[in-house]
Design a protein around this motif. Sequence first.
Motif, PDB file in Angstrom:
ATOM      1  N   GLY A  90      -5.686  -7.125   3.876  1.00  0.00           N
ATOM      2  CA  GLY A  90      -4.764  -5.994   3.793  1.00  0.00           C
ATOM      3  C   GLY A  90      -3.468  -6.322   4.519  1.00  0.00           C
ATOM      4  N   SER A  91      -3.585  -7.044   5.622  1.00  0.00           N
ATOM      5  CA  SER A  91      -2.381  -7.403   6.390  1.00  0.00           C
ATOM      6  C   SER A  91      -1.499  -8.345   5.585  1.00  0.00           C
TER       7      SER A  91
ATOM      8  N   TYR B 276      -2.165   1.949  11.127  1.00  0.00           N
ATOM      9  CA  TYR B 276      -3.057   0.914  11.651  1.00  0.00           C
ATOM     10  C   TYR B 276      -2.261   0.046  12.634  1.00  0.00           C
TER      11      TYR B 276
ATOM     12  N   ARG C  19     -13.418   7.240  16.648  1.00  0.00           N
ATOM     13  CA  ARG C  19     -13.265   7.306  15.185  1.00  0.00           C
ATOM     14  C   ARG C  19     -14.585   6.919  14.532  1.00  0.00           C
TER      15      ARG C  19
ATOM     16  N   SER D  14      -6.247  -2.279   2.055  1.00  0.00           N
ATOM     17  CA  SER D  14      -7.128  -3.260   2.645  1.00  0.00           C
ATOM     18  C   SER D  14      -8.405  -3.119   1.824  1.00  0.00           C
TER      19      SER D  14
ATOM     20  N   THR E  66     -10.866  -4.773   2.152  1.00  0.00           N
ATOM     21  CA  THR E  66     -11.918  -4.976   3.142  1.00  0.00           C
ATOM     22  C   THR E  66     -12.765  -3.717   3.320  1.00  0.00           C
ATOM     23  N   LYS E  67     -12.132  -2.550   3.078  1.00  0.00           N
ATOM     24  CA  LYS E  67     -12.736  -1.268   3.446  1.00  0.00           C
ATOM     25  C   LYS E  67     -13.498  -0.676   2.258  1.00  0.00           C
TER      26      LYS E  67
ATOM     27  N   ASP F  54      -0.119   3.340   1.894  1.00  0.00           N
ATOM     28  CA  ASP F  54      -1.348   2.605   2.197  1.00  0.00           C
ATOM     29  C   ASP F  54      -2.503   3.566   1.888  1.00  0.00           C
TER      30      ASP F  54
ATOM     31  N   ASN G 110      -4.246   6.416  10.209  1.00  0.00           N
ATOM     32  CA  ASN G 110      -5.257   5.732  11.016  1.00  0.00           C
ATOM     33  C   ASN G 110      -4.768   5.693  12.452  1.00  0.00           C
TER      34      ASN G 110
ATOM     35  N   SER H 286     -13.229  -1.666  11.904  1.00  0.00           N
ATOM     36  CA  SER H 286     -13.308  -1.557  10.445  1.00  0.00           C
ATOM     37  C   SER H 286     -13.952  -0.242  10.020  1.00  0.00           C
TER      38      SER H 286
ATOM     39  N   THR I 276      -9.000  -0.784  17.639  1.00  0.00           N
ATOM     40  CA  THR I 276      -8.077  -0.955  16.501  1.00  0.00           C
ATOM     41  C   THR I 276      -6.605  -0.709  16.828  1.00  0.00           C
TER      42      THR I 276
HETATM   43  O1  P1T Z   1      -7.978  -5.932   8.080  1.00  0.00           O
HETATM   44  P1  P1T Z   1      -7.090  -6.112   6.877  1.00  0.00           P
HETATM   45  O2  P1T Z   1      -7.828  -6.312   5.601  1.00  0.00           O
HETATM   46  O3  P1T Z   1      -6.019  -7.136   7.108  1.00  0.00           O
HETATM   47  O4  P1T Z   1      -6.345  -4.698   6.639  1.00  0.00           O
HETATM   48  C1  P1T Z   1      -5.369  -4.194   7.501  1.00  0.00           C
HETATM   49  C2  P1T Z   1      -5.315  -2.708   7.359  1.00  0.00           C
HETATM   50  C3  P1T Z   1      -4.326  -2.134   6.584  1.00  0.00           C
HETATM   51  N1  P1T Z   1      -4.228  -0.799   6.415  1.00  0.00           N
HETATM   52  C4  P1T Z   1      -5.105   0.047   6.992  1.00  0.00           C
HETATM   53  C5  P1T Z   1      -4.972   1.518   6.802  1.00  0.00           C
HETATM   54  C6  P1T Z   1      -6.146  -0.470   7.787  1.00  0.00           C
HETATM   55  O5  P1T Z   1      -7.007   0.404   8.336  1.00  0.00           O
HETATM   56  C7  P1T Z   1      -6.251  -1.877   7.989  1.00  0.00           C
HETATM   57  C8  P1T Z   1      -7.308  -2.468   8.835  1.00  0.00           C
HETATM   58  N2  P1T Z   1      -7.944  -1.551   9.669  1.00  0.00           N
HETATM   59  C9  P1T Z   1      -8.987  -1.824  10.523  1.00  0.00           C
HETATM   60  C10 P1T Z   1      -9.496  -3.042  10.705  1.00  0.00           C
HETATM   61  C11 P1T Z   1      -9.505  -0.673  11.283  1.00  0.00           C
HETATM   62  O6  P1T Z   1     -10.617  -0.743  11.846  1.00  0.00           O
HETATM   63  O7  P1T Z   1      -8.813   0.362  11.315  1.00  0.00           O
END
Ligand code: P1T
Length: 385
Positions: free
Chosen positions: A81-82, A105, A365, A199, A201-202, A177, A152, A330, A345
Motif C-alpha cells: 500500500g505504501s 496511517y 484499535r 493496501s 494487505t488488508k 484511501d 486510521n 495490521s 501503527t
Molecule cells: O502496509 P502497506 O501495505 O504498505 O499499506 C500502508 C497503508 C496504507 N493505507 C492505510 C489506510 C493503511 O492502514 C496502511 C497500513 N496500515 C497498517 C499496517 C495498520 O496497521 O494500520
Amino acid sequence: MTTMSRDLHLDTLAIHAGQAPDPQTGAVMQPIHLSSTFAQQGPGVHRGFEYSRTDNPTRHTLEQCVAALEGGQQGIAFSSGSAATSALLGTLAPGDHVVVSDDVYGGTYRLLTKVYAPLGIEVSRVDMTELRNVEAVMRPSTKLLWVETPTNPLLKLIDIKTLGWLAGTHGIRLVVDNTFATPMAQRPLLLGAHAVVHSTTKYLNGHSDVVGGMVVTDDEDLAKRLRFIQNAVGAVPSPFDCYLVLRGLKTLPVRMRQHSQSAHSLAIYLDAHPRVHRVIYPGLPTHPQHALAARQMTLFGGMITCELNGGLAAARHVLSSTHLFTCAESLGGVESLIEHPASMTHASLPAEARAELGITDGLIRLSVGLEAEEDLRADLQAALS
Ligand code: P1T
C-alpha cells in the motif's frame, strides 16, 4: 468480463471480474504465471506481455478485478500500500502542494513528511471533516486532496462527494484511501474521487499473508503516469501474491458483511462497558459523523477504536490479556487483531500531533475478525475485567 462488469453485483464481480476459464486448458482458477519473460515472435511482436515487471498475466487479472470492484477502468498494482501511495505522490513535481487529512496511517504521513517534503512537495494537514478547513489551506499550487475515510485510527468520516466537487472546481485530484472501507462499503470513484488507493494487505486479501497495494482510476493521464512509475520503479507484486489476493477477493463481500455485523455488536457492547471511556464506530449514533456514514457507506466496517479508562496501563493490560484478539499491527484479516496506535501503527507521528488528534495512550484499535462474535465478546470481557 470487465466490459460487462459494471452491470453486475459486487458479489459476482469479486468472483468473476477479469477472469474467464483459461482458453488453453479450461482451468477455472487463474494460473499463477511465474515466468519473468515472454516469447516474442519478433522484436516487439508479442501477445501483450514482454517482461513481468512491465506486465504479468496474473497481475493483470488482479488489476482488472479490483478496478471492476471499485467501478473504475484502470487498476495499477504495487508491492505494498505504501508503494501505491508513493507512486501517486511520485506524479507530483517540486512546489506542488498536497492537503492531507490530519488522521491518516502513520506510514502515509511519514512518506509525505520524510520522503516527499524534502523533495519539495508541500503538505498541509487539516481536519477534513469540515470543508472550510480544506478551503482555508488550498493554494494555487494545490494538486491533490488526500483522504482516508474512515480514517486510521480515529475512524473519522470525510465527505467524499463534497471534496470531489471541491477538487473538480479547482481542476485538481481527490485521492481516497479506501483500505478501511473497501468497495463493499463505499465506492469513492462513483462519488467523485479521481483515484482510489488500497493496501491490499488488508481486507482485499483478507488472510494476512500478503503485502500489496493498488491504485484504481478512470483518469487516463494519471493511469499512464502510474503505469510508467510501476514499470520504472519496479515496486510490483509477485504473481503468487497477486494470485492470493485474487483468491481472497472472491470472499470479500461475505467477509465484509460478517466483519461489519460482528464489529457493530461488539461496538455496542463496548460502549456500555464501565471500563471503556468512549467507543468510535461509524455505525453508532454517537459517532460525530454517523449521518454521513449512513449516507456514504453501505456497511460500517470491521474496525473499532476505543479509549479505555485508565490510560496506558489499562491499554497495556488489555492488549496483553486477550487470547483471540492477537496484539499485532495490521487489520482486515479473518483473525481478530488488537493494537495500540500511539506506540505501534502511529508511532511515526510526532507526539504533539498525536496529542492534538486525540491518539491518547489509552486508545486501542480492534480489527474484528470472523471468529464467533460470542467468543470475541467473551475474550474482551475477560481482558477488561
Ligand atoms: O502496509 P502497506 O501495505 O504498505 O499499506 C500502508 C497503508 C496504507 N493505507 C492505510 C489506510 C493503511 O492502514 C496502511 C497500513 N496500515 C497498517 C499496517 C495498520 O496497521 O494500520
